[in-house]
Design an enzyme around this catalytic site. Structure first.
Site, short mmCIF file in Angstrom:
data_model
loop_
_atom_site.label_atom_id
_atom_site.label_comp_id
_atom_site.label_asym_id
_atom_site.label_seq_id
_atom_site.Cartn_x
_atom_site.Cartn_y
_atom_site.Cartn_z
N HIS A 93 -7.90 -22.12 38.40
CA HIS A 93 -7.70 -22.14 39.85
C HIS A 93 -7.56 -20.74 40.43
O HIS A 93 -7.02 -20.56 41.52
CB HIS A 93 -6.51 -23.04 40.21
CG HIS A 93 -6.95 -24.47 40.34
ND1 HIS A 93 -7.74 -25.06 39.38
CD2 HIS A 93 -6.76 -25.40 41.29
CE1 HIS A 93 -8.00 -26.30 39.75
NE2 HIS A 93 -7.43 -26.54 40.91
N ASP A 156 2.94 -24.95 45.94
CA ASP A 156 2.62 -26.03 46.88
C ASP A 156 1.76 -27.10 46.23
O ASP A 156 1.86 -28.27 46.52
CB ASP A 156 1.83 -25.49 48.08
CG ASP A 156 2.65 -24.53 48.90
OD1 ASP A 156 3.88 -24.53 48.73
OD2 ASP A 156 2.07 -23.79 49.69
N GLU A 269 9.07 -23.31 54.67
CA GLU A 269 7.77 -22.61 54.72
C GLU A 269 7.36 -22.50 56.19
O GLU A 269 8.08 -22.97 57.08
CB GLU A 269 6.70 -23.37 53.95
CG GLU A 269 6.80 -23.24 52.45
CD GLU A 269 5.48 -23.51 51.73
OE1 GLU A 269 4.45 -23.69 52.40
OE2 GLU A 269 5.50 -23.54 50.49
P1 FAD Z 1 -6.03 -19.71 35.72
O1 FAD Z 1 -6.72 -19.49 36.99
O2 FAD Z 1 -6.74 -20.50 34.71
O3 FAD Z 1 -5.57 -18.32 35.08
C1 FAD Z 1 -5.00 -17.30 35.87
C2 FAD Z 1 -4.77 -16.05 35.03
O4 FAD Z 1 -3.71 -16.28 34.12
C3 FAD Z 1 -5.96 -15.63 34.19
O5 FAD Z 1 -5.99 -14.24 34.08
C4 FAD Z 1 -5.69 -16.27 32.85
O6 FAD Z 1 -6.31 -15.59 31.80
C5 FAD Z 1 -4.18 -16.17 32.78
N1 FAD Z 1 -3.57 -17.27 32.06
C6 FAD Z 1 -3.80 -18.59 32.19
N2 FAD Z 1 -3.02 -19.28 31.35
C7 FAD Z 1 -2.28 -18.37 30.69
C8 FAD Z 1 -1.28 -18.46 29.68
N3 FAD Z 1 -0.89 -19.63 29.16
N4 FAD Z 1 -0.73 -17.31 29.22
C9 FAD Z 1 -1.11 -16.12 29.72
N5 FAD Z 1 -2.05 -15.97 30.65
C10 FAD Z 1 -2.63 -17.09 31.14
N6 FAD Z 1 0.14 -19.97 43.75
C11 FAD Z 1 1.42 -19.94 44.16
O7 FAD Z 1 2.18 -19.08 43.75
N7 FAD Z 1 1.89 -20.85 45.05
C12 FAD Z 1 1.12 -21.86 45.52
O8 FAD Z 1 1.59 -22.68 46.31
C13 FAD Z 1 -0.24 -21.94 45.07
N8 FAD Z 1 -1.03 -22.93 45.49
C14 FAD Z 1 -2.33 -22.99 45.06
C15 FAD Z 1 -3.14 -24.03 45.49
C16 FAD Z 1 -4.45 -24.11 45.06
C17 FAD Z 1 -5.31 -25.28 45.54
C18 FAD Z 1 -4.96 -23.11 44.22
C19 FAD Z 1 -6.39 -23.16 43.81
C20 FAD Z 1 -4.18 -22.07 43.79
C21 FAD Z 1 -2.84 -21.99 44.20
N9 FAD Z 1 -2.00 -20.97 43.77
C22 FAD Z 1 -0.69 -20.94 44.19
C23 FAD Z 1 -2.49 -19.90 42.92
C24 FAD Z 1 -2.20 -20.15 41.44
O9 FAD Z 1 -0.86 -19.80 41.17
C25 FAD Z 1 -3.13 -19.28 40.60
O10 FAD Z 1 -4.44 -19.70 40.78
C26 FAD Z 1 -2.77 -19.27 39.14
O11 FAD Z 1 -3.69 -18.45 38.50
C27 FAD Z 1 -2.65 -20.61 38.44
O12 FAD Z 1 -3.85 -21.24 38.21
P2 FAD Z 1 -4.30 -21.74 36.74
O13 FAD Z 1 -3.19 -22.37 36.01
O14 FAD Z 1 -5.50 -22.53 37.01
O15 FAD Z 1 -4.60 -20.37 36.02
#
Ligand code: FAD
Length: 517
Positions: A93, A156, A269
């Site tokens: 994401h 969120d 918020e």
């Molecule tokens: P990914 O996108 O898969 O990874 C993000 C990064 O972290 C990459 O560099 C990856 O290599 C690394 N990573 C992933 N897993 C691990 C792990 N286990 N150990 C170490 N590194 C790792 N953020 C907020 O703070 N508040 C919000 O309300 C919020 N709402 C969101 C709503 C939507 C619809 C979206 C798309 C994003 C939102 N986000 C929010 C952002 C979100 O926190 C980031 O996208 C975050 O990266 C988490 O997504 P993911 O788990 O898919 O991680």
């Protein structure tokens, strides 16, 4: 084996591998890495895309590990190779390719993780041990249904993984009280870029612990987190009130987010919206219930191009006396200076409240806008600069809206642990600004390129006018950009990188360091 692999990674680009070759390679690599999980070369396209939809890059293979041991094996294997990189992928994401590894190995964390592993009794409460690849929505459901407990600090949207948000910060309407998600864990299990599996906390291997929190995946892969929990309420009163003046909105929002517990709501918020009846950007976006109708009188109340909505929520339990809940809400609302009658509220179950964006996701999937590109921009803007941000950005550049929410709400700094890798602007209070743009593939709208250009313009306006801000979920293409982002903490970040991922194998999609040969 490594040489054999290199042949496939770099020299076979133009020749599609035959199924038999795939299977041979998969078996050989699994054996060579001594994996209990699986490795896949064919169905890898999803790991080369993300929610942002702005970048694409194909990994060499996707690994579905069976646990930390497999993750350590993959990292050790990459260390022995001349140039393989490894990216943990949470739920993909990210916006700017942060979880990708071009021709590298992507570890699919989500598919491999246990959700809630155990409940742990602490001196002053409880925590749950959860898998690094667990989705927060699954953690919520399991914690509430199995133990009547719930994490305290959220995002969120909960279709995100534990390791993914802890690598950034994890913020939402509870952050003012409990801090970001990075302030709500007490221990991590991490596989470092050296291939070591390490348990870390404030008291044990603290340097690694604080580096990993908000560390953009640069120092290790989080395989388990111990998350603080509390008894789960069962109901929430969800309220939105509207302001025409930014100064009054910020005054009330700051007051609610700095008062002691018991004298405020449980969630605070806010967002900016366009003063029109546009269904996406205007007044209708404030309504909480499809049955609520918009009184046309609101549209004539203010001449301002944009208005401000403060969104608050109070937890209660079904057993609570309803007049006590009403009295509390009236007392809290009585102190606020919102526009007369511009108050919308609903009662909703606690789990439904936390999963509220899931409903929007379902709708957006039907409309085709969930899978279209999302050129999002997230910033932390200091309290000292937020009035200028409103003046230059909300009231001018974004006065017609962005086709999605424009969040803006204050967070006190004292709830953040300055020892983590997250960088913040100065001052006791800063605002999160989240420009959550949606593009509609079926309607005439500005091109994605124009929207990305508008994000750059916003950043440039902030820089030119001397605003104090930091990017949240940062993205830079140059080392200079990263140096400026980290400021005087850059040398420490580099030092920790050389200690925990000296070959720069991990999270190449962040584009901070280049893999050493
Ligand atoms: P990914 O996108 O898969 O990874 C993000 C990064 O972290 C990459 O560099 C990856 O290599 C690394 N990573 C992933 N897993 C691990 C792990 N286990 N150990 C170490 N590194 C790792 N953020 C907020 O703070 N508040 C919000 O309300 C919020 N709402 C969101 C709503 C939507 C619809 C979206 C798309 C994003 C939102 N986000 C929010 C952002 C979100 O926190 C980031 O996208 C975050 O990266 C988490 O997504 P993911 O788990 O898919 O991680």
């Amino acid at each position: 084996m490594i040489a054999y692999l290199e042949h496939f990674v770099h020299e076979n680009d133009s020749e599609p591998m035959l199924q038999q070759q795939h299977e041979e390679l998969a078996t050989t690599l699994c054996q060579s890495m001594d994996l209990e999980g699986t490795i896949d070369y064919r169905s890898t396209a999803y790991a080369g895309k993300d929610f942002g939809g702005l970048h694409a890059s194909t990994p060499f293979a996707v690994v579905r590990p069976s646990g930390s041991r497999d993750i350590a094996s993959v990292i050790r294997f990459a260390l022995r190779s001349p140039n393989l990189t490894v990216a943990a992928r949470g739920n993909g994401h990210s916006i700017n390719g942060q979880a990708m590894a071009n021709r590298g190995l992507v570890i699919d964390m989500k598919r491999s993780s246990e959700t809630v592993i155990d409940v742990v009794r602490l001196d002053d409460g409880y925590a749950v041990d959860v898998g690094g690849g667990a989705l927060w929505e699954d953690v919520l459901k399991r914690c509430v249904s199995n133990f009547g407990l719930s994490p305290r600090s959220w995002t969120d949207y909960l279709g995100l993984t534990v390791g993914g948000t802890l690598s950034n910060a994890g913020v939402s309407g509870q952050t003012f009280r409990y801090g970001p998600q990075t302030s709500n864990v007490t221990e991590l299990e991490v596989v470092t870029g050296n291939g070591d599996t390490v348990i870390c906390s404030d008291a044990q291997n603290s340097e690694l612990y604080f580096s990993v929190l908000g560390g953009l995946g640069q120092f290790g892969i989080i395989t388990r987190a111990r998350v603080l929990v509390q008894p789960a309420p069962n109901m929430v009163r969800w309220i939105r009130v509207v302001y025409s003046e930014f100064a009054e909105f910020t005054r009330d929002a700051e007051s609610l987010t700095t008062r002691p517990e018991g004298e405020s709501f449980d969630y605070v918020e806010g967002f900016v919206f366009v003063n029109s009846d546009d269904p996406v950007n205007g007044w209708p976006s404030v309504l909480l219930d499809p049955d609520q109708l918009l009184d046309p009188v609101f549209l004539t109340r203010s001449a301002n191009p944009v208005l401000y909505c403060l969104e608050v929520a109070l937890h209660y339990s079904k057993g609570n006396c309803s007049s006590t809940v009403e009295t509390r809400i009236e007392r809290l609302l009585g102190r606020l200076r919102f526009m007369e009658d511009a108050l919308f509220q609903v009662d909703i179950g606690y789990i439904d409240f936390l999963l509220r964006v899931k409903e929007a996701e379902k709708q957006a999937k039907v409309n085709g806008i969930w899978d279209a590109p999302h050129p999002w921009l997230n910033l932390f803007v200091s309290k000292a600069s937020i009035v200028d941000f409103d003046r230059f950005v909300f009231k001018k550049i974004l006065k017609d809206g962005i086709g999605g929410p424009m969040l803006v709400y204050p967070i006190p700094r004292n709830k953040w642990d300055e020892r983590t890798s997250v960088v913040l602007p100065d001052g006791d209070i800063f605002y999160i600004v989240a420009l959550l743009r949606f593009t509609n593939p079926y309607q005439k709208s500005p091109s994605v390129r124009d929207l990305v250009a508008q994000n750059h313009e916003i950043i440039q306006v902030c820089v030119r006018n001397g605003l104090d801000f930091k990017l949240y979920l940062p993205h830079y293409n140059t080392e200079e950009g990263w140096k400026q982002h980290f400021g005087d903490r850059w040398s420490r970040f580099v030092e920790m990188k050389s200690r925990y991922d000296p070959m720069a194998i991990l999270a190449p999609g962040q584009k901070i360091f280049t893999r050493h040969q």
